[in-house]
Design a protein around this motif. Structure first.
Motif, PDB file in Angstrom:
ATOM      1  N   LEU A  90       7.607 -43.951   0.096  1.00  0.00           N
ATOM      2  CA  LEU A  90       7.455 -45.394   0.319  1.00  0.00           C
ATOM      3  C   LEU A  90       6.583 -46.033  -0.759  1.00  0.00           C
ATOM      4  CD1 LEU A  90       7.069 -45.526   4.201  1.00  0.00           C
ATOM      5  CD2 LEU A  90       9.026 -46.302   2.840  1.00  0.00           C
TER       6      LEU A  90
ATOM      7  N   GLU B 298      14.599 -47.751  -3.958  1.00  0.00           N
ATOM      8  CA  GLU B 298      14.559 -48.546  -2.733  1.00  0.00           C
ATOM      9  C   GLU B 298      14.701 -47.635  -1.520  1.00  0.00           C
ATOM     10  OE1 GLU B 298      17.801 -51.249  -3.242  1.00  0.00           O
ATOM     11  OE2 GLU B 298      16.694 -52.512  -4.648  1.00  0.00           O
ATOM     12  N   VAL B 299      13.825 -47.821  -0.546  1.00  0.00           N
ATOM     13  CA  VAL B 299      13.870 -47.084   0.714  1.00  0.00           C
ATOM     14  C   VAL B 299      13.762 -48.122   1.823  1.00  0.00           C
ATOM     15  CG1 VAL B 299      12.751 -45.317   2.135  1.00  0.00           C
ATOM     16  CG2 VAL B 299      12.791 -45.056  -0.345  1.00  0.00           C
ATOM     17  N   ASP B 300      14.742 -48.126   2.735  1.00  0.00           N
ATOM     18  CA  ASP B 300      14.822 -49.172   3.755  1.00  0.00           C
ATOM     19  C   ASP B 300      13.726 -49.118   4.813  1.00  0.00           C
ATOM     20  OD1 ASP B 300      16.992 -50.232   2.487  1.00  0.00           O
ATOM     21  OD2 ASP B 300      18.470 -49.477   3.914  1.00  0.00           O
ATOM     22  N   SER B 301      13.300 -47.907   5.208  1.00  0.00           N
ATOM     23  CA  SER B 301      12.341 -47.806   6.313  1.00  0.00           C
ATOM     24  C   SER B 301      11.606 -46.469   6.249  1.00  0.00           C
ATOM     25  CB  SER B 301      13.071 -47.915   7.657  1.00  0.00           C
ATOM     26  OG  SER B 301      13.920 -46.802   7.836  1.00  0.00           O
ATOM     27  N   PHE B 302      10.598 -46.346   7.120  1.00  0.00           N
ATOM     28  CA  PHE B 302       9.863 -45.082   7.197  1.00  0.00           C
ATOM     29  C   PHE B 302      10.782 -43.961   7.693  1.00  0.00           C
ATOM     30  CE2 PHE B 302       6.938 -42.090   9.385  1.00  0.00           C
ATOM     31  CZ  PHE B 302       6.230 -41.675   8.256  1.00  0.00           C
ATOM     32  N   GLY B 303      11.691 -44.272   8.606  1.00  0.00           N
ATOM     33  CA  GLY B 303      12.652 -43.275   9.095  1.00  0.00           C
ATOM     34  C   GLY B 303      13.532 -42.745   7.978  1.00  0.00           C
ATOM     35  N   VAL B 304      13.990 -43.644   7.112  1.00  0.00           N
ATOM     36  CA  VAL B 304      14.793 -43.229   5.956  1.00  0.00           C
ATOM     37  C   VAL B 304      13.935 -42.385   5.015  1.00  0.00           C
ATOM     38  CG1 VAL B 304      16.029 -44.068   3.911  1.00  0.00           C
ATOM     39  CG2 VAL B 304      16.392 -45.167   6.123  1.00  0.00           C
ATOM     40  N   ALA B 305      12.672 -42.761   4.859  1.00  0.00           N
ATOM     41  CA  ALA B 305      11.767 -41.992   4.004  1.00  0.00           C
ATOM     42  C   ALA B 305      11.544 -40.593   4.574  1.00  0.00           C
ATOM     43  CB  ALA B 305      10.435 -42.718   3.844  1.00  0.00           C
TER      44      ALA B 305
ATOM     45  N   GLY C 116      20.414 -45.942   2.695  1.00  0.00           N
ATOM     46  CA  GLY C 116      19.112 -46.579   2.829  1.00  0.00           C
ATOM     47  C   GLY C 116      18.102 -46.098   1.797  1.00  0.00           C
TER      48      GLY C 116
END
Length: 154
Positions: free
Chosen positions: A30, A40-47, A107
Motif C-alpha cells: 500500500l 495501483e492497489v484498490d484496497s487492503f484486502g487486495v494488498a 485490483g
C-alpha cells in the motif's frame, strides 16, 4: 534422529513468522501504491492477496526462472565472476514476479507497464527488507531451503 524432532518446530516457527510478515508486506504494498510509481492497489484486502501471491510465486517460480536464465547469466557474468550481473538477474526475477502478481490479481495494476513493474518491485523489495528487518521479522532463508535443510534424507 534429532532432525526429525526439531524439524516440525522450525517449520512451525517459520510459518508463524510468515503469518506475521504477511500484513506487514501488504502495508508495504500500500505504501508503494501511494508513491508516484504507477502501482495501483484498490484496497487492503487486495494488498493482502497480492502479498500472498507474490510470496507464492517467489516460492514456486524462483528456481524455474533461475534455470531459464542460467545460460544468459553464466555467459554475461562469466560464470559468476562479475557479481553485479548476478545482482541484476536477481532483480529481473523480482520484477517478473511482481509483474506476474499484478497481472493475476484484479485490483493490483501497473499503470505504466514495465516502468511501474521495475520501480514497484525495487521499492517493494527494499521497503520490505528494511521494515521487516527493523521489526525483527526478516528471514534469511527461503521456505524451500528451510524445508530441504530440516527434512531427513534417508
Amino acid at each position: 534422529m534429532t532432525t526429525l524432532r526439531t524439524a516440525p518446530r522450525v517449520v512451525v516457527g517459520f510459518s508463524l513468522l510468515w503469518l506475521l510478515q504477511w500484513p506487514v508486506r501488504a502495508v508495504v504494498l500500500l505504501i508503494v501504491a501511494a508513491l508516484p510509481l504507477g502501482v495501483e492497489v484498490d484496497s487492503f484486502g487486495v494488498a493482502l492477496l497480492s502479498a500472498v501471491v507474490i510470496g507464492l510465486l517467489g516460492t514456486l517460480l524462483v528456481l524455474p526462472l533461475k534455470a531459464l536464465l542460467a545460460l544468459p547469466w553464466a555467459i554475461t557474468s562469466l560464470g559468476g565472476l562479475i557479481s553485479p550481473i548476478s545482482w541484476v538477474y536477481n532483480w529481473v526475477i523480482t520484477v517478473i514476479l511482481f509483474a506476474l502478481a499484478a497481472w493475476l490479481i484484479q485490483g493490483f495494476r501497473l499503470r505504466n507497464g514495465l516502468v511501474s513493474a521495475v520501480l514497484g518491485a525495487v521499492v517493494y523489495a527494499v521497503l520490505s527488507a528494511v521494515i521487516l528487518g527493523g521489526l525483527g521479522l526478516e528471514v534469511s532463508a527461503t521456505r524451500a531451503a528451510l524445508l530441504m535443510s530440516t527434512t531427513p534424507l534417508g
